[in-house]
Every structure is written in structure tokens, then in C-alpha cells.
Design an enzyme around this catalytic site. Structure first.
Site, PDB file in Angstrom:
ATOM      1  CG  HIS A  87      29.318  14.451 125.611  1.00 24.79           C
ATOM      2  ND1 HIS A  87      29.776  13.785 124.499  1.00 24.79           N
ATOM      3  CD2 HIS A  87      28.209  13.800 126.015  1.00 24.79           C
ATOM      4  CE1 HIS A  87      28.954  12.777 124.238  1.00 24.79           C
ATOM      5  NE2 HIS A  87      27.997  12.767 125.153  1.00 24.79           N
ATOM      6  CD  GLU A 154      27.673   9.977 128.662  1.00 21.68           C
ATOM      7  OE1 GLU A 154      26.509   9.691 128.382  1.00 21.68           O
ATOM      8  OE2 GLU A 154      28.323  10.829 128.044  1.00 21.68           O
TER       9      GLU A 154
HETATM   10  P1  PGA Z   1      23.654   7.686 123.584  1.00 21.34           P
HETATM   11  O1  PGA Z   1      24.450   9.019 123.987  1.00 21.34           O
HETATM   12  O2  PGA Z   1      22.581   7.495 124.620  1.00 21.34           O
HETATM   13  O3  PGA Z   1      23.115   7.975 122.218  1.00 21.34           O
HETATM   14  O4  PGA Z   1      24.632   6.576 123.603  1.00 21.34           O
HETATM   15  C1  PGA Z   1      24.762   9.281 125.317  1.00 21.34           C
HETATM   16  C2  PGA Z   1      25.565  10.542 125.391  1.00 21.34           C
HETATM   17  O5  PGA Z   1      26.306  10.857 124.456  1.00 21.34           O
HETATM   18  O6  PGA Z   1      25.510  11.257 126.393  1.00 21.34           O
END
Ligand code: PGA
Length: 235
Positions: A87, A154
Site C-alpha cells: 500500500h 490505486e
Molecule cells: P480511500 O483509500 O478509499 O480512502 O481513498 C483507499 C486505500 O487507501 O486503499
């Protein structure tokens, strides 16, 4: 109808777990709940056979004198089925490298836990420049292991900011990942909420969502799950 995976990343937040599960409408969809380590057993009790238990991190070491670390084998003993790795918050705040992330993935797969590997660019970039970063992150995992990995695209600039990328950018990225690599599935994550989730789920190359902030709110989660359940009944 494609299979959809919904992953809730609770991060370092305190959730009223009994209350959350009393209200959560779990039925047919594949839902993974990722609490902090100390709440794994508690969430497992409520998940029963209706959802999967996920962890947010794992040690790169299988065992040894590593104070504070939690191994893949320990997660397996807690009946963890999925584990988030790489992450951006861990890459940035804890200086995790592609190399250490690859080791974590290897350990998880050896313990039969499905890794959810987060990849993405830091700033808003053109598709080509963003994909160069994503490609490098994926190339650091050997093909032998990558085929069993769920990839979560992401864009870092979209995490927790309420800013989301254009749908065609997300589709192009997920499609390119699938054409260059053999992976288990590709999710989208970054400011997904009860109002925008369908935009991403409707994309052909997206197999599900990784949800942070909105997953802490059971009403918001239900709004997302209700639509998925409803669509699944139609097919
Ligand atoms: P968020 O976080 O949905 O609050 O943007 C996503 C993540 O960090 O996996």
C-alpha cells in the site's frame, strides 16, 4: 456477469465491529474485510462464511528474532485469506521497497494467502508515464507468484482525497496490466464511495474495488453491496 471482489481497508481506525456486522448486508458478493491485526479474530467471528478475512500487512520475514513482526504463517493461523501488500502508505511512511514487497508476496503465497498488491503513480501523469511506474512495480514480482496476486491499481493522488481519475484512464491502466502480466484480478482503489463506485465497476477490465474511507461507514458499504447484489440477481 463478472465476479466482483470488494475489499474494505479499515487502516488504523477503530470500528464498532459488532454494530458494523449487525448492519452489514452480506449476501452473494465477495467481500474481504481488512481490520488491524488486533481485530483479526474479532472480525473472523462476525464474518463466518459470509465474507473473507484480510490483513493489511505482513512481515517480509517468515520467522525469527524480529520484534513486532507478524508472519504469513501467523496470519494463516488466524484464518486470513487475503493480505494487502505494498500500500502506498507503507511504501511512503515505512520505506517499503519493491524488493521487500516481492518477498512478502512470496511468503503469503507459500502460506496460501492471496496477496492484494497495490500499485500506482504518485502524481497525476499521462497514461504512458503512469504505466511506466506501475509496470516497474509489477515487474519486481516473479511471474510464478504474480499469477496468484490480486492487483489493486490505486493512483496515490486519489487516495483519501475525493479526487478520482477519468474512467478511461482506469480502464486503460487495468487493461494494460492484464495484457502485459498474468494476474489473478485487477481492482481499482482511491476515493471510491457510494456515489462513484459503479463508474469503476462498469469498466470492462476492473474486477472489483479497494475501499478505504467509505468502508468504515456501514451505510455506505451497504449502498455499494446492494447494487452489486441486485445486479447479480439479474444475471
Ligand atoms: P480511500 O483509500 O478509499 O480512502 O481513498 C483507499 C486505500 O487507501 O486503499
Amino acid at each position: 456477469m463478472k465476479d466482483i471482489l470488494i475489499v474494505a481497508n479499515w487502516k488504523q481506525n477503530i470500528v464498532a465491529i459488532a454494530n458494523y456486522f449487525a448492519k452489514l448486508k452480506l449476501k452473494k458478493s465477495n467481500v474481504v474485510i481488512c481490520p488491524d491485526y488486533t481485530n483479526l479474530s474479532n472480525v473472523r467471528k462476525f464474518c463466518k462464511n459470509n465474507c473473507f478475512l484480510g490483513a493489511q500487512n505482513v512481515s517480509k520475514f517468515l520467522f525469527g528474532a524480529n520484534t513486532g513482526e507478524v508472519s504469513a504463517e501467523m496470519l494463516k493461523k488466524h484464518k486470513v485469506s487475503y493480505c494487502i501488500v505494498g500500500h502506498s502508505e507503507r511504501r511512503i511512511n515505512f520505506k517499503e521497497t519493491n524488493k521487500s514487497i516481492a518477498k512478502k508476496i512470496e511468503n503469503l503465497i507459500l502460506c496460501n494467502i492471496k496477496p492484494i498488491l497495490c500499485v500506482g503513480e504518485k502524481n497525476v501523469l499521462s497514461f504512458n508515464n503512469a504505466y511506466k511506474i506501475v509496470k516497474k512495480q509489477l515487474q519486481s514480482v516473479s511471474k510464478e507468484f504474480l499469477k496468484d496476486v490480486v492487483v489493486a491499481y490505486e493512483p496515490i493522488w486519489a487516495i483519501g482525497t475525493k479526487q478520482i481519475p477519468e474512467s478511461n484512464m482506469v480502464e486503460a491502466m487495468c487493461k494494460q496490466i492484464k495484457s502485459d502480466f498474468v494476474v489473478s484480478a485487477v481492482l481499482y482503489g482511491g476515493s471510491v464511495d457510494e456515489n462513484n463506485f459503479n463508474k469503476f465497476l462498469n469498466l470492462e477490465s476492473v474486477n472489483g474495488l479497494l475501499i478505504g474511507g467509505a468502508s468504515l461507514n456501514v451505510e455506505k458499504m451497504n449502498k455499494i453491496l446492494e447494487v452489486i447484489l441486485w445486479e447479480q440477481q439479474l444475471h
